[in-house]
Design a protein around this motif. Structure first.
Motif: not given
Length: 305
Positions: A157-168, A224-231, A236-241, A265-268
């Motif tokens: 079942r399709h739920i939605g689309t998440a766009r990615r962002k580069i953040v720091a 992704g949560e580890t990457v977020r916390r390090m950002a 550094g920079l992170a590419r996240m939903g 840049d997005q994911e289903e």
């Protein structure tokens, strides 16, 4: 139980224990009986299912298929008996759910108290992992998956689309500068993931076309949560939903960069499950309850951008 069902049960136990003798012990049979039974199945099918050696036992490609299909069939038989004994509309029991860490913590977990208010007798066996699980082998009822779905016999079942962002973090950008163009990434610490299914590239727009830009950094994580916390810590920079860093961006703890380059840049996101029309009633009511609420969670993010 007919002979074929019994053969499947013996075969599954051999595979799970990786040993004829251990399977025989658990089944209260002799090792020679177990070996003869597997040989009989192979003779009937005309294929080899198991490669035998003195030190180990391994499945052939045909054996892997037989294992997966047998496991699914026996699970269906168990399900039929449970549902008929409890009534077709029974919603008691356990649902095994797998979801990525960020979507689980931010999207799914807040919905569970309300769900239990409506269905207090359902137990949620919840696993948070960004790894892709095999629903058959892991005996998972529902997996919420982010990204492209492979061809399979599963229902989605399709739920939605998440766009990615580069953040720091502001602290990182103050220390190392804000990247203004894609080429600047070569001078930055780009945090990433260690999934074998992912290449160390970020798809970015260069000269009007999307190019897979190879990036490097000091962290490769399995969630992704580890990457977020390090950002957040200024590593550094992170590419996240977008749903993952929504609150951090709103609070100013993280800042988006290169927004023009990262489009589109997005994911289903899908809910993936087995059974279709034969799924247990408890799984059906869980999906019917959770999916539209997760869809609202993701669409609210899209509206807020």
């Amino acid at each position: 139980m007919d002979n074929r069902t019994g053969e499947m049960q013996v075969f599954l136990r051999v595979v799970e224990t990786r040993s004829f003798s251990e399977a025989a012990r658990l089944l209260r049979m002799t090792p020679s009986t177990v070996s003869k039974l597997i040989s009989r199945v192979e003779a009937r099918l005309g294929v080899r299912l198991v490669e035998r050696s003195t030190r180990r036992l391994s499945l052939t490609a045909e054996g892997q298929i037989y294992y997966e299909r047998s496991q699914a069939l026996l699970q269906d038989l168990d399900l039929i008996e449970r549902e008929l004994s409890q009534g077709a509309a029974a919603t008691d029991g356990t649902i095994r759910v797998n979801v990525s860490v960020a979507l689980g913590v931010l999207g799914l977990e807040p919905l569970l108290p309300e769900f239990w208010g409506a269905y207090p007798n359902i137990v949620i066996d919840l696993s948070l992992s960004d790894e892709i699980v095999d629903l058959y082998l892991d005996r998972t009822d529902i997996a919420f998956r982010v990204g492209r779905l492979p061809d399979s016999g599963m229902v989605a079942r399709h739920i939605g689309t998440a766009r990615r962002k580069i953040v720091a973090s502001p602290a990182y950008l103050d220390r190392y500068g804000t990247p203004r163009k894609v080429e600047d990434l070569s001078r930055h610490n780009c945090l990433g993931f260690n999934f074998r299914r992912l290449a160390p590239v970020w798809p970015l727009k260069e000269s009007g076309r999307i190019v897979d830009r190879v990036v490097k950094g000091s962290l490769l994580a399995n969630n992704g949560e580890t990457v977020r916390r390090m950002a957040l810590a200024g590593v550094g920079l992170a590419r996240m939903g977008d749903y993952h860093v929504r609150a951090d961006l709103a609070a100013g703890r993280l800042v988006e960069v290169l927004s023009d380059a990262i489009e589109p840049d997005q994911e289903e996101i899908h809910a993936v499950f087995l059974g279709g029309a034969r799924m247990p009633q408890r799984v059906r009511v869980f999906l019917d309850f959770i999916v539209p609420r997760l869809q609202r969670f993701l669409s609210e993010e899209a509206v807020s951008l």
